[in-house]
Scaffold this motif. Structure first.
Motif, short mmCIF file in Angstrom:
data_model
loop_
_atom_site.label_atom_id
_atom_site.label_comp_id
_atom_site.label_asym_id
_atom_site.label_seq_id
_atom_site.Cartn_x
_atom_site.Cartn_y
_atom_site.Cartn_z
N GLU B 17 1.17 -1.40 0.13
CA GLU B 17 -0.23 -0.09 -0.72
C GLU B 17 0.97 0.96 -0.14
N ASN B 18 0.24 2.05 -0.32
CA ASN B 18 0.94 3.57 -0.45
C ASN B 18 0.36 4.57 0.86
N LEU B 19 1.43 5.28 1.59
CA LEU B 19 1.23 6.63 2.27
C LEU B 19 1.14 7.52 2.43
N THR B 20 0.83 8.85 2.79
CA THR B 20 0.67 9.54 3.48
C THR B 20 1.27 10.15 4.33
N VAL B 21 2.14 10.90 5.20
CA VAL B 21 2.18 11.30 6.46
C VAL B 21 2.46 12.76 6.15
N TYR B 22 1.89 13.58 7.22
CA TYR B 22 2.39 15.27 6.86
C TYR B 22 2.72 15.77 8.50
#
Lengths: 113, 113
Positions: B17-22
């Motif tokens: 899976e792909n993910l983004t952290v902010y």
């Protein structure tokens, strides 16, 4: 290899018994930091040195002291450890005042019994 | 003191899976860094972003610095179990006599095989 080394990796101390954690660096960096980190939380800055100039965070308890006898070594002294002081203690260095890219040691896991 | 808020706080995903952290702040930062910390180890620097709008890639990791230099993101493509760890953004705080490194609140990532 140039690096930051913390000793010991694991330290068990008794409630109220003074303990000293050590950090050495071969990077010849001017800035050294001590952080406290509790389980999966972000590291919390306790104090840092620019060369021999000591900078204490306002909320660092008086129970925590530090010494930096020379560029290579830095010590964290906990005068009377309480159960709440159990944590990972991280030492880090950065090259100079304007460069905060930090190099960390492996940490010392402190247990208070 | 400048503050850095990260989201999400926890993330558990499947391999691939792909993910983004902010990482967000109300303050302008001259630069931001991203670190990864594996269990029982010290944080390791992944990247530093300096210019507003800058994008840097490190294999499957893409880092972006906001145009206004108040925020940053980390995107991981096709996550692998080896990506598991605590991701920390960090930046310099110029509030005192020396620059000090402050950390974001952290994002704990678990990638399940």
């Amino acid at each position: 290899d140039a690096m930051v080394i913390q000793n010991p990796r694991y330290q068990v101390t008794q409630f109220g018994k003074p303990v000293t954690l050590s950090c050495s660096q071969t990077l010849n960096h001017n800035v050294m930091y001590w952080y406290q980190q509790k389980s999966s939380q972000a590291p919390k800055l306790l104090f840092h040195y620019y060369d021999k100039d000591f900078n204490n965070e306002a909320d660092t308890p008086d129970n925590f002291q530090s010494r930096r006898p020379n560029t290579s070594f830095c010590f964290l002294d906990i005068r009377s450890p309480g159960l709440g002081d159990a944590a990972m203690y991280l030492c880090a260095t950065s090259a100079d005042r304007g460069n905060t890219e930090a190099f960390f040691g492996q940490g010392t896991r402190l247990t208070v019994v | 003191t400048q503050l850095l808020e990260q989201s999400p706080q926890f993330l558990s995903i499947q391999e691939g899976e792909n993910l983004t952290v902010y990482c967000n702040s109300s303050s302008v930062f001259s630069s931001l860094q991203w670190y990864r910390q594996e269990p029982g180890e010290g944080p390791v620097l992944l990247v530093t972003v300096v210019t507003g709008g800058e994008v840097k890639k490190l294999k499957r990791l893409t880092f972006q610095f906001g145009d206004a230099r108040k925020d940053s993101s980390l995107h991981i493509t096709a996550a692998q179990p080896g990506d598991t760890g605590l991701y920390l953004c960090a930046g310099p705080d110029y509030g005192g006599a020396t620059n000090k490194l402050i950390f974001g609140t952290g994002t704990l990532l678990a990638v399940q095989p």
